[in-house]
Design an enzyme around this catalytic site. Sequence first.
Site, short mmCIF file in Angstrom:
data_model
loop_
_atom_site.label_atom_id
_atom_site.label_comp_id
_atom_site.label_asym_id
_atom_site.label_seq_id
_atom_site.Cartn_x
_atom_site.Cartn_y
_atom_site.Cartn_z
N SER A 48 0.81 -1.23 0.00
CA SER A 48 0.00 0.00 0.00
C SER A 48 0.84 1.28 0.00
O SER A 48 1.80 1.41 0.75
CB SER A 48 -0.92 0.01 1.22
OG SER A 48 -1.62 1.23 1.27
N SER A 79 -0.72 4.12 0.64
CA SER A 79 -1.55 5.07 1.40
C SER A 79 -0.79 5.81 2.50
O SER A 79 -0.97 7.02 2.65
CB SER A 79 -2.77 4.36 1.98
OG SER A 79 -3.61 3.96 0.93
N LYS A 112 -13.65 -4.35 1.82
CA LYS A 112 -14.49 -3.16 1.56
C LYS A 112 -15.98 -3.44 1.82
O LYS A 112 -16.71 -2.58 2.28
CB LYS A 112 -14.30 -2.67 0.13
CG LYS A 112 -12.96 -1.99 -0.11
CD LYS A 112 -12.89 -1.49 -1.55
CE LYS A 112 -11.59 -0.76 -1.81
NZ LYS A 112 -11.52 -0.25 -3.18
N ASP A 137 -13.68 6.09 -4.05
CA ASP A 137 -13.03 5.65 -5.30
C ASP A 137 -13.56 6.42 -6.51
O ASP A 137 -12.79 6.83 -7.38
CB ASP A 137 -13.26 4.14 -5.53
CG ASP A 137 -12.36 3.28 -4.65
OD1 ASP A 137 -11.33 3.79 -4.15
OD2 ASP A 137 -12.69 2.09 -4.46
N GLY A 155 -15.43 -4.56 -16.84
CA GLY A 155 -15.34 -5.10 -15.49
C GLY A 155 -16.54 -4.70 -14.65
O GLY A 155 -17.14 -3.64 -14.87
N GLY A 188 -16.60 -5.50 -10.94
CA GLY A 188 -16.27 -5.84 -9.56
C GLY A 188 -16.57 -4.67 -8.64
O GLY A 188 -17.33 -3.74 -8.98
N ALA A 219 -14.72 -2.19 -7.68
CA ALA A 219 -14.25 -0.87 -8.15
C ALA A 219 -15.26 -0.28 -9.14
O ALA A 219 -15.57 0.92 -9.08
CB ALA A 219 -12.88 -0.99 -8.78
N ARG A 256 -16.91 -10.03 -18.40
CA ARG A 256 -16.93 -11.42 -18.88
C ARG A 256 -18.06 -12.21 -18.20
O ARG A 256 -18.59 -13.15 -18.76
CB ARG A 256 -15.56 -12.09 -18.70
CG ARG A 256 -15.16 -12.25 -17.27
CD ARG A 256 -13.80 -12.90 -17.10
NE ARG A 256 -13.51 -12.95 -15.67
CZ ARG A 256 -12.38 -13.33 -15.15
NH1 ARG A 256 -11.39 -13.69 -15.94
NH2 ARG A 256 -12.21 -13.35 -13.85
P1 NDP Z 1 -12.83 -7.34 -8.08
O1 NDP Z 1 -12.07 -8.57 -7.79
O2 NDP Z 1 -14.02 -6.98 -7.29
O3 NDP Z 1 -13.32 -7.39 -9.63
C1 NDP Z 1 -12.44 -7.71 -10.64
C2 NDP Z 1 -13.13 -7.56 -12.00
O4 NDP Z 1 -12.15 -7.84 -13.00
C3 NDP Z 1 -14.28 -8.53 -12.23
O5 NDP Z 1 -15.28 -7.88 -12.99
C4 NDP Z 1 -13.63 -9.65 -13.04
O6 NDP Z 1 -14.53 -10.30 -13.92
C5 NDP Z 1 -12.65 -8.86 -13.87
N1 NDP Z 1 -11.48 -9.62 -14.32
C6 NDP Z 1 -10.47 -10.10 -13.56
N2 NDP Z 1 -9.54 -10.70 -14.34
C7 NDP Z 1 -9.99 -10.58 -15.62
C8 NDP Z 1 -9.49 -11.00 -16.88
N3 NDP Z 1 -8.32 -11.66 -16.99
N4 NDP Z 1 -10.19 -10.70 -17.99
C9 NDP Z 1 -11.36 -10.04 -17.90
N5 NDP Z 1 -11.90 -9.62 -16.73
C10 NDP Z 1 -11.21 -9.89 -15.61
O7 NDP Z 1 -11.75 -6.18 -8.05
P2 NDP Z 1 -12.02 -4.62 -7.85
O8 NDP Z 1 -13.20 -4.25 -8.69
O9 NDP Z 1 -12.04 -4.28 -6.41
O10 NDP Z 1 -10.69 -3.98 -8.44
C11 NDP Z 1 -10.42 -4.05 -9.82
C12 NDP Z 1 -9.09 -3.36 -10.11
O11 NDP Z 1 -9.19 -1.97 -9.86
C13 NDP Z 1 -7.95 -3.88 -9.23
O12 NDP Z 1 -6.85 -4.16 -10.05
C14 NDP Z 1 -7.63 -2.75 -8.31
O13 NDP Z 1 -6.25 -2.66 -8.02
C15 NDP Z 1 -8.07 -1.53 -9.12
N6 NDP Z 1 -8.48 -0.42 -8.26
C16 NDP Z 1 -7.78 0.76 -8.36
C17 NDP Z 1 -8.11 1.84 -7.58
C18 NDP Z 1 -7.31 3.08 -7.71
O14 NDP Z 1 -7.43 3.96 -6.84
N7 NDP Z 1 -6.54 3.25 -8.76
C19 NDP Z 1 -9.23 1.78 -6.62
C20 NDP Z 1 -9.93 0.51 -6.60
C21 NDP Z 1 -9.54 -0.54 -7.40
P3 NDP Z 1 -15.62 -11.38 -13.38
O15 NDP Z 1 -16.70 -10.54 -12.77
O16 NDP Z 1 -16.03 -12.07 -14.61
O17 NDP Z 1 -14.89 -12.24 -12.39
#
Ligand code: NDP
Length: 271
Positions: A14, A16, A66, A103, A127, A129, A131, A152
């Site tokens: 981190s 932070s 989170k 975020d 995506g 997830g 974020a 996906r």
């Molecule tokens: P999650 O684990 O909640 O979600 C990940 C997402 O990525 C899902 O939708 C997943 O798809 C998709 N995914 C993962 N691998 C692949 C792949 N190889 N191909 C296609 N889709 C893929 O993670 P978060 O949403 O919490 O975080 C996502 C990213 O954002 C992280 O890398 C994190 O570091 C970054 N982030 C950056 C921040 C910043 O301040 N810059 C703040 C918050 C996050 P599926 O739903 O199909 O599993």
Amino acid sequence: MKKFAVFGNPIAQSLSPTIHEMFAKSCGEDISYEKIEAPLDGFADVINQFFMQPQTIGCNVTVPFKEQAFSMAVHRDEAAAMAKAANTLMHNSAGELCAYNTDGIGLVADLKSTGLELTGIKVLMLGAGGAARGVVHPLLKAGVARLHILNRTLEKAQAIATDANSDKVAAVSPTDLLSHYDVVINSTSASLSGTLPEVPDSILAGCQLAYDMVYAKQTDSTVFMEHAKKLGARQQMDGLGMLVEQAAAAFTIWTGKEPETARVRAFLRSR
Ligand code: NDP
């Protein structure tokens, strides 16, 4: 001295503490800011103990806590309520736990820092997830005309679109995409493993900005940014600015002060 921390697992990586210590210095605040690795099955206890300490003001929360941070809170801001996840906690004057999600504020501030006008633009988010959830409400508030979510696992994109409850937001499959988006945001974690999320080349080729929420560590670029650049996207950015801006929004929630972010971004970029 005011006490802060970031909780995650793992947490060693981190940035932070560095960011908040720089903010505190520039704002004349005397703080301590620790990284704390919470046990996967003991997050609530660790948070409760942290807030029992008299000097504690607040904390940040990162993966994978989170959603738990959100559930523990008595009060939630709009972005946290939409995301069902929180990255910032503090006690109110009655000692009740309040949850925030900064975020999206961070993303919007970073996008605007490029001079980009968000009102009326079409955004494709890759995506669905945590974020992605966290940025939907702030992007709508910033005035985007369309926010399409391509993931996906389509059901997860559909769940976010349903919760957003706005005709501007839709989950899309590759065959439903518009022919053009102004901004493509990669909110997947694919870049962390050096892979690319599925998106037609023509979409990246025609966009004004390809934004990767992952931040580039060793180089100035992620695999997604490189790919978009090769295809002809006009501009590419990583998520380092978002990281600094989401931290600034948390710092303001805790202290009421608005730290200057440009110097912190430049410092982190130069490391
Ligand atoms: P999650 O684990 O909640 O979600 C990940 C997402 O990525 C899902 O939708 C997943 O798809 C998709 N995914 C993962 N691998 C692949 C792949 N190889 N191909 C296609 N889709 C893929 O993670 P978060 O949403 O919490 O975080 C996502 C990213 O954002 C992280 O890398 C994190 O570091 C970054 N982030 C950056 C921040 C910043 O301040 N810059 C703040 C918050 C996050 P599926 O739903 O199909 O599993």
